[in-house]
Design a protein around this motif. Structure first.
Motif, PDB file in Angstrom:
ATOM      1  N   ALA A 148       0.369  -0.963   0.187  1.00  0.00           N
ATOM      2  CA  ALA A 148       0.148  -0.292  -0.198  1.00  0.00           C
ATOM      3  C   ALA A 148       1.024   1.051   0.069  1.00  0.00           C
ATOM      4  CB  ALA A 148      -0.773   0.201   1.241  1.00  0.00           C
ATOM      5  N   GLY A 149       2.043   1.270   0.072  1.00  0.00           N
ATOM      6  CA  GLY A 149       3.410   2.416  -0.220  1.00  0.00           C
ATOM      7  C   GLY A 149       3.806   2.259   1.491  1.00  0.00           C
ATOM      8  N   GLY A 150       3.950   3.666   1.136  1.00  0.00           N
ATOM      9  CA  GLY A 150       4.490   4.440   2.544  1.00  0.00           C
ATOM     10  C   GLY A 150       6.450   3.911   3.097  1.00  0.00           C
ATOM     11  N   ASP A 151       6.216   4.404   4.158  1.00  0.00           N
ATOM     12  CA  ASP A 151       7.660   4.381   4.569  1.00  0.00           C
ATOM     13  C   ASP A 151       7.236   4.267   6.372  1.00  0.00           C
ATOM     14  OD1 ASP A 151       7.757   7.050   5.065  1.00  0.00           O
ATOM     15  OD2 ASP A 151       9.098   7.124   3.199  1.00  0.00           O
ATOM     16  N   SER A 152       8.799   4.688   6.552  1.00  0.00           N
ATOM     17  CA  SER A 152       8.336   4.867   7.957  1.00  0.00           C
ATOM     18  C   SER A 152       9.176   5.847   8.607  1.00  0.00           C
ATOM     19  CB  SER A 152       9.778   3.579   8.638  1.00  0.00           C
ATOM     20  OG  SER A 152      10.806   4.516   8.314  1.00  0.00           O
ATOM     21  N   THR A 153       8.604   7.287   7.328  1.00  0.00           N
ATOM     22  CA  THR A 153       8.855   8.428   7.720  1.00  0.00           C
ATOM     23  C   THR A 153       8.749   9.091   9.411  1.00  0.00           C
ATOM     24  OG1 THR A 153       9.653   8.550   5.185  1.00  0.00           O
ATOM     25  CG2 THR A 153       8.817  10.883   6.850  1.00  0.00           C
ATOM     26  N   LEU A 154       7.219   8.822   9.271  1.00  0.00           N
ATOM     27  CA  LEU A 154       6.340   9.388  10.422  1.00  0.00           C
ATOM     28  C   LEU A 154       7.567   8.934  11.360  1.00  0.00           C
ATOM     29  CD1 LEU A 154       4.099  10.897  11.910  1.00  0.00           C
ATOM     30  CD2 LEU A 154       2.610   8.650  11.906  1.00  0.00           C
TER      31      LEU A 154
END
Length: 198
Positions: A148-154
């Protein structure tokens, strides 16, 4: 950015506290010091500050502005958006109900010799922040695993002490909270020097 209280009002509110002059100097110098540190702080996080991303930030994200379904606890809506704005990732912070003042902005007697909060409420806030961070990390992992995408930025922003300290003092200054902002900025300058960024 201006502090919302005049020096006279600050003196009145401080009621002769020994750190009054230090608070006044710190409040006066904060905008220019923050402005000077911001690009180096962004480089510390290896980001191009001109390209973003600049996430939407709800500046009043308290429990009473989140509408929850009583049956399954789904978030139905978030209200009270009149102060929303975009911010650089370096100012992303925990929801307001998990606010915690940086130790260097507090009086030193709030902490024991090991740097632990005396106050049980503060210790509970730390535990809840840790739980919140864990939920964010789990969600990021699911998003990545399912494609679903995304990364661990938050989670990276939320777990970074200096990001959280800077986001807190930025908000505190804007809202007129008195404190010795120089202490937090001094710590950040030391960190940047240690990273070889100065």
């Amino acid at each position: 950015m201006e502090f919302p209280h005049s020096p006279e009002k600050i003196r009145e509110m401080m009621r002769g506290a020994p750190e009054t002059d230090q608070v006044l100097r710190s409040v006066e110098s904060f905008p220019s010091r923050f402005r000077a540190l911001a690009p180096r702080f962004a480089r510390r996080n290896k980001r191009d500050t001109d390209r973003g991303p600049f996430p939407l930030c709800h500046l009043d994200l308290y429990h009473n502005n989140v509408i929850i379904d009583d049956n399954n606890f789904d978030v139905l809506a978030i209200i009270d958006w009149e102060t929303a704005c975009t911010l650089p990732l370096e100012l992303v912070q925990f929801p307001r109900f998990l606010d915690l003042m940086p130790p260097r902005l507090c009086r030193t007697e709030a902490y024991d010799a090991d740097g632990q909060l005396y106050d049980e409420y503060g210790r509970q806030q730390l535990r809840e922040r840790s739980e919140y961070l864990q939920m964010v990390q789990e969600h990021e992992a699911v998003q990545q695993k399912t494609g679903a995408g995304g990364d661990s930025t938050l989670s990276a922003c939320l777990s970074d002490k200096f990001t959280q300290d800077m986001s807190y003092i930025f908000s505190a200054f804007k809202n007129g909270k008195m404190g010795i902002y120089d202490n937090v900025l001094d710590d950040l300058e030391k960190e940047l020097a240690r990273d070889g960024d100065l």
